[in-house]
Design a protein around this motif. Structure first.
Motif, mmCIF file in Angstrom:
data_model
loop_
_atom_site.group_PDB
_atom_site.id
_atom_site.type_symbol
_atom_site.label_atom_id
_atom_site.label_comp_id
_atom_site.label_asym_id
_atom_site.label_seq_id
_atom_site.Cartn_x
_atom_site.Cartn_y
_atom_site.Cartn_z
ATOM 1 N N THR A 1 0.834 -1.174 0.000
ATOM 2 C CA THR A 1 0.000 0.000 0.000
ATOM 3 C C THR A 1 0.884 1.245 0.000
ATOM 4 O O THR A 1 1.851 1.319 0.746
ATOM 5 C CB THR A 1 -0.900 0.031 1.244
ATOM 6 N N THR A 2 0.539 2.199 -0.854
ATOM 7 C CA THR A 2 1.261 3.464 -0.922
ATOM 8 C C THR A 2 0.371 4.573 -0.371
ATOM 9 O O THR A 2 -0.792 4.686 -0.750
ATOM 10 C CB THR A 2 1.638 3.800 -2.376
ATOM 11 N N ILE A 3 0.928 5.357 0.509
ATOM 12 C CA ILE A 3 0.213 6.511 1.052
ATOM 13 C C ILE A 3 0.931 7.766 0.579
ATOM 14 O O ILE A 3 2.128 7.922 0.797
ATOM 15 C CB ILE A 3 0.181 6.481 2.590
ATOM 16 N N THR A 4 0.191 8.630 -0.094
ATOM 17 C CA THR A 4 0.749 9.885 -0.588
ATOM 18 C C THR A 4 0.251 11.025 0.288
ATOM 19 O O THR A 4 -0.953 11.188 0.477
ATOM 20 C CB THR A 4 0.334 10.138 -2.052
ATOM 21 N N VAL A 5 1.179 11.794 0.817
ATOM 22 C CA VAL A 5 0.824 12.954 1.627
ATOM 23 C C VAL A 5 1.109 14.202 0.791
ATOM 24 O O VAL A 5 2.247 14.455 0.412
ATOM 25 C CB VAL A 5 1.636 12.999 2.941
ATOM 26 N N HIS A 6 0.057 14.951 0.485
ATOM 27 C CA HIS A 6 0.180 16.173 -0.300
ATOM 28 C C HIS A 6 0.420 17.358 0.623
ATOM 29 O O HIS A 6 -0.090 17.390 1.742
ATOM 30 C CB HIS A 6 -1.086 16.417 -1.124
ATOM 31 N N PRO A 7 1.191 18.344 0.162
ATOM 32 C CA PRO A 7 1.386 19.540 0.991
ATOM 33 C C PRO A 7 0.075 20.315 1.127
ATOM 34 O O PRO A 7 -0.782 20.272 0.238
ATOM 35 C CB PRO A 7 2.425 20.349 0.220
ATOM 36 N N LEU A 8 -0.070 20.987 2.250
ATOM 37 C CA LEU A 8 -1.258 21.824 2.449
ATOM 38 C C LEU A 8 -1.233 22.994 1.476
ATOM 39 O O LEU A 8 -0.159 23.521 1.156
ATOM 40 C CB LEU A 8 -1.300 22.362 3.877
ATOM 41 N N PRO A 9 -2.382 23.418 0.997
ATOM 42 C CA PRO A 9 -2.421 24.612 0.143
ATOM 43 C C PRO A 9 -2.056 25.845 0.955
ATOM 44 O O PRO A 9 -2.119 25.843 2.190
ATOM 45 C CB PRO A 9 -3.872 24.673 -0.338
ATOM 46 N N ILE A 10 -1.682 26.892 0.246
ATOM 47 C CA ILE A 10 -1.299 28.158 0.868
ATOM 48 C C ILE A 10 -2.208 29.245 0.330
ATOM 49 O O ILE A 10 -2.492 29.286 -0.879
ATOM 50 C CB ILE A 10 0.168 28.499 0.545
ATOM 51 N N VAL A 11 -2.670 30.133 1.201
ATOM 52 C CA VAL A 11 -3.457 31.276 0.764
ATOM 53 C C VAL A 11 -3.106 32.471 1.646
ATOM 54 O O VAL A 11 -2.903 32.330 2.846
ATOM 55 C CB VAL A 11 -4.977 30.995 0.785
ATOM 56 N N ASP A 12 -3.004 33.632 1.014
ATOM 57 C CA ASP A 12 -2.711 34.882 1.716
ATOM 58 C C ASP A 12 -3.715 35.930 1.260
ATOM 59 O O ASP A 12 -3.769 36.264 0.075
ATOM 60 C CB ASP A 12 -1.287 35.340 1.420
ATOM 61 N N ALA A 13 -4.518 36.422 2.191
ATOM 62 C CA ALA A 13 -5.540 37.418 1.870
ATOM 63 C C ALA A 13 -4.967 38.823 1.750
ATOM 64 O O ALA A 13 -5.657 39.744 1.340
ATOM 65 C CB ALA A 13 -6.645 37.405 2.932
ATOM 66 N N GLY A 14 -3.705 38.997 2.110
ATOM 67 C CA GLY A 14 -3.097 40.318 2.065
ATOM 68 C C GLY A 14 -3.232 41.025 3.399
ATOM 69 O O GLY A 14 -3.738 40.478 4.378
ATOM 70 N N SER A 15 -2.772 42.253 3.422
ATOM 71 C CA SER A 15 -2.793 43.055 4.646
ATOM 72 C C SER A 15 -4.172 43.639 4.900
ATOM 73 O O SER A 15 -4.961 43.834 3.975
ATOM 74 C CB SER A 15 -1.790 44.213 4.522
ATOM 75 N N ASP A 16 -4.447 43.942 6.166
ATOM 76 C CA ASP A 16 -5.698 44.615 6.519
ATOM 77 C C ASP A 16 -5.756 45.965 5.810
ATOM 78 O O ASP A 16 -4.732 46.576 5.526
ATOM 79 C CB ASP A 16 -5.794 44.818 8.027
ATOM 80 N N VAL A 17 -6.971 46.413 5.526
ATOM 81 C CA VAL A 17 -7.194 47.639 4.760
ATOM 82 C C VAL A 17 -8.150 48.540 5.534
ATOM 83 O O VAL A 17 -9.121 48.061 6.102
ATOM 84 C CB VAL A 17 -7.810 47.311 3.379
ATOM 85 N N SER A 18 -7.874 49.830 5.523
ATOM 86 C CA SER A 18 -8.804 50.821 6.076
ATOM 87 C C SER A 18 -9.205 51.758 4.953
ATOM 88 O O SER A 18 -8.345 52.296 4.251
ATOM 89 C CB SER A 18 -8.146 51.633 7.191
ATOM 90 N N ILE A 19 -10.505 51.923 4.770
ATOM 91 C CA ILE A 19 -11.019 52.833 3.745
ATOM 92 C C ILE A 19 -12.134 53.667 4.353
ATOM 93 O O ILE A 19 -12.654 53.362 5.419
ATOM 94 C CB ILE A 19 -11.537 52.070 2.500
ATOM 95 N N LYS A 20 -12.513 54.715 3.643
ATOM 96 C CA LYS A 20 -13.627 55.565 4.059
ATOM 97 C C LYS A 20 -14.917 55.014 3.479
ATOM 98 O O LYS A 20 -14.914 54.365 2.426
ATOM 99 C CB LYS A 20 -13.405 56.993 3.579
ATOM 100 N N LEU A 21 -16.027 55.288 4.149
ATOM 101 C CA LEU A 21 -17.337 54.860 3.686
ATOM 102 C C LEU A 21 -17.554 55.334 2.255
ATOM 103 O O LEU A 21 -17.307 56.501 1.933
ATOM 104 C CB LEU A 21 -18.433 55.423 4.601
ATOM 105 N N GLY A 22 -17.989 54.435 1.401
ATOM 106 C CA GLY A 22 -18.244 54.748 -0.001
ATOM 107 C C GLY A 22 -17.081 54.429 -0.914
ATOM 108 O O GLY A 22 -17.244 54.416 -2.129
ATOM 109 N N GLU A 23 -15.893 54.171 -0.350
ATOM 110 C CA GLU A 23 -14.730 53.816 -1.160
ATOM 111 C C GLU A 23 -14.734 52.318 -1.463
ATOM 112 O O GLU A 23 -15.361 51.527 -0.761
ATOM 113 C CB GLU A 23 -13.424 54.187 -0.460
ATOM 114 N N THR A 24 -14.013 51.960 -2.508
ATOM 115 C CA THR A 24 -13.867 50.567 -2.919
ATOM 116 C C THR A 24 -12.415 50.164 -2.767
ATOM 117 O O THR A 24 -11.509 50.958 -3.009
ATOM 118 C CB THR A 24 -14.304 50.398 -4.390
ATOM 119 N N THR A 25 -12.198 48.916 -2.372
ATOM 120 C CA THR A 25 -10.842 48.388 -2.274
ATOM 121 C C THR A 25 -10.766 47.044 -2.971
ATOM 122 O O THR A 25 -11.760 46.312 -3.047
ATOM 123 C CB THR A 25 -10.386 48.270 -0.807
ATOM 124 N N LEU A 26 -9.592 46.723 -3.495
ATOM 125 C CA LEU A 26 -9.357 45.439 -4.147
ATOM 126 C C LEU A 26 -8.857 44.444 -3.113
ATOM 127 O O LEU A 26 -7.886 44.705 -2.406
ATOM 128 C CB LEU A 26 -8.318 45.587 -5.269
#
Length: 78
Positions: A1-26
């Motif tokens: 029997t072969t067991i394959t262990v895959h690496p965990l995925p990585i995700v980064d949402a980026g830094s926290d953002v502060s905007i004013k009401l009505g503004e849009t951020t990416l």
């Protein structure tokens, strides 16, 4: 029997953002290729895209989750 262990995925949402009401951020998640989703989907132009615009009406914390081709899950918040 072969067991394959895959690496965990990585995700980064980026830094926290502060905007004013009505503004849009990416919001731009980077990391492992896979299916991305942002929660909650409030005020987002594309909650199932790695990159999406947000025009929030109040302070909010978003969580981005990626599921890779092996079904492994990773998430990050901003």
């Amino acid at each position: 029997t072969t067991i394959t262990v895959h690496p965990l995925p990585i995700v980064d949402a980026g830094s926290d953002v502060s905007i004013k009401l009505g503004e849009t951020t990416l919001l731009n998640a980077t990391g492992t290729n896979g299916s991305y989703s942002w929660t909650p989907p409030l005020w987002l132009t594309c909650p199932l895209c790695p990159s999406t615009n947000s025009t929030p009406e109040e302070t909010i914390t978003y969580t981005v989750t990626v599921v890779d081709s092996n079904g492994c899950i990773a998430s990050d918040q901003l």
